[in-house]
Design an enzyme around this catalytic site. Structure first.
Site, PDB file in Angstrom:
ATOM      1  N   GLU A 131      63.273 147.886  28.799  1.00  0.00           N
ATOM      2  CA  GLU A 131      62.453 148.783  29.940  1.00  0.00           C
ATOM      3  C   GLU A 131      62.477 147.604  30.861  1.00  0.00           C
ATOM      4  O   GLU A 131      61.649 146.740  30.847  1.00  0.00           O
ATOM      5  CB  GLU A 131      61.357 149.303  29.558  1.00  0.00           C
ATOM      6  N   GLU A 186      49.039 149.289  35.884  1.00  0.00           N
ATOM      7  CA  GLU A 186      49.174 147.947  35.195  1.00  0.00           C
ATOM      8  C   GLU A 186      47.777 146.940  35.113  1.00  0.00           C
ATOM      9  O   GLU A 186      46.914 146.986  35.909  1.00  0.00           O
ATOM     10  CB  GLU A 186      50.337 147.165  36.186  1.00  0.00           C
TER      11      GLU A 186
END
Ligand SMILES: Cc1ncc(COP(=O)(O)O)c(C=O)c1O
Lengths: 435, 276
Positions: B46, B57
């Protein structure tokens, strides 16, 4: 799924899924989507349909705690100066010193009705954080505010106000440490504590229902403007002028005239479109227009006039970005306008030609700050000074209503420093008082 | 639709899905790191395309993205890097919608999806594109034979789950906990429950958000996952390399070792007879 069913009430610019034309929507991580859907449902039930008397409660509290209605003041000296009648909508007189309380009180109250137990909010200049901290103290809700480190340093009095109202203030150190980073960090907190927490977003930005809901809480501004214009001017104004950062005071000042306001309990006819009233959104021109794509920096915050379409903070809207789609750092002498995005409904209304985006640079805003202070005895917020400054360029016959979104006490340090550094016309000298 | 490459990567026992941010701290380093992760047993890479506003995040990956952007990573450079990678596992592009939307001359996802397919990308994870906004992206992915992988969160309602599973190909990304990405010491206690909800899904289920050790990988697979997704734990190693100015090979060796530990852990999570 998104282009369906326009709501039937009035001349609405958004569909049920929260789109304004192609703008708006719900571009947030899945973890937040159920909360966003729950909020959209609560918005429809409480804010639009007055379930459990929510809107009655809100209207009473914003009167008794907030001090509404705010006056519409005839600015006699400015009217003489420009040769047309100038009226000032006095959001500077709302409790806390800015229009921000209309939204903060509405959302904190809604969170209570929804059974939420904790409030988080972002703040740039500290005005929205302060309003949220006040509303939380008043309604007895725990409150945490995220604020970029740069803004913490340049808006210290507001940090102290928030702390005095018992809010936690979390400085955000990443990036440039301004509003954009504060919003990112508040979204992260919300994603972590979504089960019991409500995010009181500070402007008409973010995923649906925020842009519509914040507009509706702020629409008390234009609702009153219409009534007061009728009583005091005997007519609707020729134009309404408001500054635009994210655009909450702007949509508040425009919504009733656009016909998109939907807060329950508005006076008869006050939410009907008034197409003859010109609506001018004044953006921060900063030091110059345009985006320096190589540097990833815009020396302005003029996303409505110069931005391009993209997706930020949950909505599709007009943004200051590079060709690749990285969001750039914006600039304005006024912290509250310093944002690379803008509310999706404003982006839509600009494309439709209903709202005209204009801009005023840092120096003109500083001059207007001093002009209003000297000639009318009102110290405007630096954000609001942008709207006041636009009168210098206005070419109609009036009457014109300017939304004075806040008072300028918070800006005195910046104004004194910047006025001296830039040799701003009309600024008083302060040197003799220096130690 | 034909069975995807990504899905096939789950055929030989529990899959290891490994994330790094492209360009952290340089495109050349990323190439070596990705190859090391694959040598260590990674089944799906990924590869993050860094966006300036990474709202999903935690601090670790935020810092990685910042390093990558400062080092000049762009969508074009990303596609070059993908073309340049010498690995035989599928590569998933993980990024935010605005970068996909802006790419090329016309606004919309079409052009980036086409360019990504051409460069060798097999699928997408787009954390700020929930299923209700995914129509244009979904269509573009279908047209180019790419998988669009949705994230199922602990808060996802049954109705939303259903509409996601209707559109998910490749694998379903199970977000193991509330909040943002970031390495944790313990597996979320909600993991078995989260997997149980997906029992009837006809795609493999990979769990991410917080996994950092072989033991955690074992636990997650023992709870019924078909794969584990790991990011921040690798990025911690990369960040340490940047901070201490370590040679790229040394960082790559440590990444390979962690991948091997995770992969071995994941295998141990299978009931005995199913182990290879
Ligand atoms: C007094 C005042 N006016 C305007 C703004 C800009 O926000 P908005 O564009 O949402 O009205 C701010 C933001 O801090 C403010 O404090």
């Amino acid at each position: 799924m998104s282009e369906e069913s326009k709501r039937t009430t009035g001349a609405q610019s958004e569909t049920r899924a929260g789109k304004f034309g192609e703008y708006g929507g719900q571009y947030v991580p899945e973890v937040l989507m159920p909360a966003v859907e729950e909020l959209a449902d609560a918005y429809e039930r409480y804010v639009l349909d007055n379930e459990d008397g929510f809107v009655d409660d809100f209207r009473q509290r914003i009167r008794e705690f907030g001090g509404r209605p705010t006056p519409l003041s005839h600015a006699e000296n400015l009217s003489e100066r420009y040769g047309f009648d100038v009226y000032l909508k006095r959001e500077d007189l709302l409790h806390g010193g800015a229009h921000k309380l209309n939204n903060a009180l509405g959302q904190v109250l809604l969170a209570k009705y929804m059974g939420k137990e904790r409030i988080v909010a972002e703040t740039g200049a500290g005005q929205h954080g302060t309003a949220t901290a006040m509303a939380c103290a008043y309604l007895d809700m725990p409150c945490e505010i995220y604020m970029g480190r740069t803004d913490v340093n340049r808006q210290r009095p507001n940090v102290f106000r928030m702390r005095i109202h018992d809010a936690e203030v979390n400085p955000v150190d990443v990036g440039s440490g301004t509003l954009k980073e504060a919003i990112n960090e508040t979204m992260r907190d919300w994603a972590t504590n979504v089960e019991d927490t409500h995010y009181v977003i500070g402007s008409v930005v973010g995923p649906h229902p925020f842009p519509a809901m914040v507009r509706d809480f702020q629409s008390v501004i234009s609702e009153e403007m219409r009534e007061q214009s009728r009583d005091q001017l005997g007519q609707l104004p020729e134009a309404v002028v408001a500054c635009a950062g994210g655009g909450s005071n702007t949509m508040g000042a425009f919504a009733s005239f656009v016909g998109s306001a939907r807060l329950a309990g508005a006076p008869e006819g006050s939410q009907e479109p008034a197409p003859d009233v010109d609506l001018l959104a004044v953006e921060a021109g900063g030091s110059s227009l345009g985006v320096d794509k190589a540097e990833g920096y815009a020396p302005n915050s003029a996303s409505l006039s110069t931005g391009t379409e993209g997706v930020l903070h949950g909505a599709r809207t007009k943004l200051l970005q590079t060709e690749e789609g990285q969001i750039v750092e914006s600039h304005s002498v006024s912290a509250g306008l310093d944002y690379a995005g803008v509310g999706p409904e404003l982006a839509y209304l600009v494309d439709e030609g209903r709202v005209e985006p204009v801009n005023v640079d840092d120096d003109a805003a500083l001059e207007a700050f001093h002009r209003l202070s000297r000639e009318e005895g009102i110290i405007p917020a630096l954000e609001s000074s942008h709207a006041v400054a636009y009168l210098e360029e206005y070419e109609g016959d009036g009457p014109v209503v300017v939304n004075v979104s806040g008072r300028g006490d918070k800006d005195l340090d910046t104004v004194i420093e910047e006025s001296a550094a830039r040799d701003i016309a009309g600024a008083p000298t302060m040197e003799v008082f220096e130690e | 639709m034909t069975r995807s490459e990504i899905r096939a990567a789950f055929d030989d026992g529990p899959a290891l899905v490994s994330y790094v941010a492209a360009g952290d701290p340089s495109a050349d380093a990323t190439k070596e790191y990705v190859e090391a992760l694959v040598d260590g047993g990674t089944d799906v890479v990924e590869l993050g395309l860094p966006f300036s506003e990474p709202v999903a995040e935690g601090t670790t990956i935020q810092n990685a993205i910042k390093r990558a952007l400062e080092a000049g990573m762009t969508p074009e450079a990303y596609l070059d890097l993908v073309r340049d990678l010498d690995v035989d596992v599928p590569i998933v592009c993980m990024t935010y919608y605005n970068l996909i939307y802006q790419y090329g001359d016309e606004a919309g996802p079409e052009e980036f999806v086409a360019a990504a397919a051409d460069a060798g990308i097999s699928g997408f994870v787009v954390p700020d594109l929930p299923v209700n906004e995914s129509e244009p992206m979904y269509e573009a992915c279908r047209e180019h034979g790419l998988d669009l992988i949705f994230i199922v969160a602990p808060t996802t309602t049954p109705e939303r789950l259903e509409s996601m599973l209707d559109r998910t190909t490749g694998f379903v990304y199970v977000q193991g906990r509330l909040g943002t990405t970031g390495a944790r010491d313990e597996v979320s206690e909600n993991t078995p429950e989260a997997l149980e909800r997906l029992q009837d899904a006809n795609v493999p289920k990979a769990v991410g958000f917080g996994i950092s050790s072989g033991e955690q990988a074992r636990e997650v697979v023992a709870s019924g996952a078909d794969g584990v997704i790991v990011g921040s734990a690798y990025v911690d190693i990369i960040a340490d390399g940047v901070e201490n100015d370590l040679p790229t090979e040394e960082v790559a060796d440590r990444l390979e070792a962690l991948a091997a530990e995770l992969k071995a852990g994941a295998r141990k999570g299978l009931p005995e007879p199913e182990r290879k």
